[in-house]
Design an enzyme around this catalytic site. Structure first.
Site, PDB file in Angstrom:
ATOM      1  N   GLY A   9      10.299  42.463  -5.077  1.00 16.62           N
ATOM      2  CA  GLY A   9       9.724  43.280  -4.025  1.00 16.62           C
ATOM      3  C   GLY A   9      10.774  43.777  -3.052  1.00 16.62           C
ATOM      4  O   GLY A   9      11.984  43.622  -3.270  1.00 16.62           O
ATOM      5  N   ARG A  12      11.318  40.056  -1.171  1.00 23.68           N
ATOM      6  CA  ARG A  12      11.428  38.785  -1.892  1.00 23.68           C
ATOM      7  C   ARG A  12      11.606  39.021  -3.392  1.00 23.68           C
ATOM      8  O   ARG A  12      11.145  40.019  -3.929  1.00 23.68           O
ATOM      9  CB  ARG A  12      10.173  37.935  -1.678  1.00 23.68           C
ATOM     10  N   LEU A  13      12.305  38.083  -4.035  1.00 22.03           N
ATOM     11  CA  LEU A  13      12.382  38.015  -5.498  1.00 22.03           C
ATOM     12  C   LEU A  13      11.743  36.709  -5.918  1.00 22.03           C
ATOM     13  O   LEU A  13      12.202  35.626  -5.539  1.00 22.03           O
ATOM     14  CB  LEU A  13      13.832  38.080  -5.977  1.00 22.03           C
ATOM     15  N   TYR A  93      -5.160  57.100  -8.836  1.00 21.34           N
ATOM     16  CA  TYR A  93      -4.113  58.099  -8.632  1.00 21.34           C
ATOM     17  C   TYR A  93      -4.065  59.079  -9.818  1.00 21.34           C
ATOM     18  O   TYR A  93      -4.023  58.662 -10.981  1.00 21.34           O
ATOM     19  CB  TYR A  93      -2.749  57.434  -8.518  1.00 21.34           C
ATOM     20  N   ASP A 102       3.529  46.822  -8.106  1.00 27.35           N
ATOM     21  CA  ASP A 102       2.991  45.578  -7.551  1.00 27.35           C
ATOM     22  C   ASP A 102       1.509  45.709  -7.240  1.00 27.35           C
ATOM     23  O   ASP A 102       0.713  44.788  -7.496  1.00 27.35           O
ATOM     24  CB  ASP A 102       3.769  45.162  -6.302  1.00 27.35           C
ATOM     25  N   THR A 175       5.689  38.343  26.560  1.00 21.56           N
ATOM     26  CA  THR A 175       6.080  39.412  25.633  1.00 21.56           C
ATOM     27  C   THR A 175       5.996  38.971  24.175  1.00 21.56           C
ATOM     28  O   THR A 175       5.528  39.735  23.311  1.00 21.56           O
ATOM     29  CB  THR A 175       7.506  39.889  25.964  1.00 21.56           C
TER      30      THR A 175
END
Length: 246
Positions: A9, A12-13, A93, A102, A175
Site C-alpha cells: 500500500g 504499509r507492506l 467503474y 486494494d 490543540t
C-alpha cells in the site's frame, strides 16, 4: 508449492504465506522504504518461493524495488489487477483499472465472506468507501484524505500544529485533542453520511466493515462497525486461487 501474498500500500507492506486451504497465513508487516525493502524481504521469506502474488497501489519506485527483491527469490510473480467482473462481483467503474486493486480485492473478500450488503471502508493514506450489494454488484464509492493524511498536511503547512497525538472528544480543550477530534470527526462524518446514502440506495442497512492501518481509532467510534485487518490479503488469496487455476 510455496506461495506468498504481498499487499503493498501507500503506507504499509504486508505479506503472508498462502495456506493449502487457500487462505492467508500469519501476516507480517515489513518496512515501507525503497532502501529497506530488499533486506526486509530477505529476512522474512524463505530462500526460494515458487510464486508470489502482489497487489500494489504504491509509488512506481517502491513497486519496482519490491518486484526486484521478489525476483531474486521467486520463480514466478503474478501482479493482481482490477477486473470488471470476478465471479459474481461486478465493478461499477466503466474503466476498471481506475479502481485501486486494494479496493477491488477488499470487495472480493467481503462478498466471499458471507456476502450480504456491505459498506467497505479502507483507512490508510486515503479513506476509501465502497458499497457492494448482496448480489456482488459494486455500486461505487468515495475517496477522501484519511485522518493521518489530514494531520500530516496540516503539520506541513502549519508546523506549530502537531502531526500526532490527542484524543477524540466532542469539544476539545487543547490543540492536540482538537486536531484528533476534527480529523477523525471528518472521516467519521463521511462514513456515517455514506451509510445513510447506502440505506437509501438499497432500502436496507448494509454491514459496515473497516480495514487498513488507521481503522482502529475510527472503529472505536462506530458502534455498528466491524474491523477486518486482513481484508486485502484475503481478497488477494481469492484472486490467486483463480489465477492459479487458469
Amino acid at each position: 508449492m510455496s506461495a506468498w501474498l504481498f499487499d503493498l500500500g501507500n503506507t504499509r507492506l504486508k505479506c503472508a504465506p498462502l495456506g493449502s486451504d487457500g487462505r492467508p497465513g500469519q501476516t507480517i508487516a515489513l518496512p515501507h522504504r525503497e532502501e529497506d525493502v530488499a533486506a526486509a524481504l530477505a529476512d522474512a521469506l524463505p530462500a526460494r518461493v515458487d510464486v508470489a502474488y502482489l497487489a500494489s497501489v504504491a509509488s512506481p519506485g517502491l513497486r519496482v524495488a519490491v518486484l526486484d527483491a521478489l525476483t531474486a527469490r521467486c520463480s514466478r510473480i503474478s501482479v493482481a489487477r482490477t477486473q470488471s467482473r470476478f465471479g459474481p462481483v461486478r465493478i461499477a467503474y466503466a474503466q476498471p483499472h481506475k479502481l485501486g486493486v486494494d479496493r477491488f480485492l477488499a470487495l472480493l473478500a467481503v462478498h466471499a465472506q458471507g456476502g450480504g450488503d456491505a459498506l467497505v471502508c479502507g483507512v490508510g493514506t486515503a479513506l476509501t468507501i465502497d458499497l457492494i450489494d448482496r448480489d456482488g454488484r459494486h455500486l461505487g464509492g468515495r475517496i477522501a484524505p484519511s485522518p493521518t493524511l489530514m494531520r500530516e498536511v496540516l503539520h506541513a503547512r502549519a508546523p506549530q500544529l502537531p502531526e500526532a497525538g490527542g484524543t477524540y472528544v466532542n469539544f476539545a480543550a487543547d490543540t492536540e485533542d482538537a486536531l484528533a477530534s476534527g480529523c477523525d470527526g471528518a472521516a467519521l462524518a463521511l462514513i456515517e453520511r455514506s451509510l445513510d446514502a447506502a440505506r437509501g440506495a438499497l432500502g436496507r442497512t448494509p454491514r459496515l466493515l473497516l480495514h487498513g492501518g488507521g481503522s482502529e481509532s475510527l472503529a472505536a467510534q462506530l458502534s455498528n462497525a466491524t474491523q477486518v485487518a486482513t481484508l486485502v490479503l484475503d481478497g488477494l488469496a481469492i484472486w490467486a486461487g483463480a489465477e492459479s487455476a487458469t
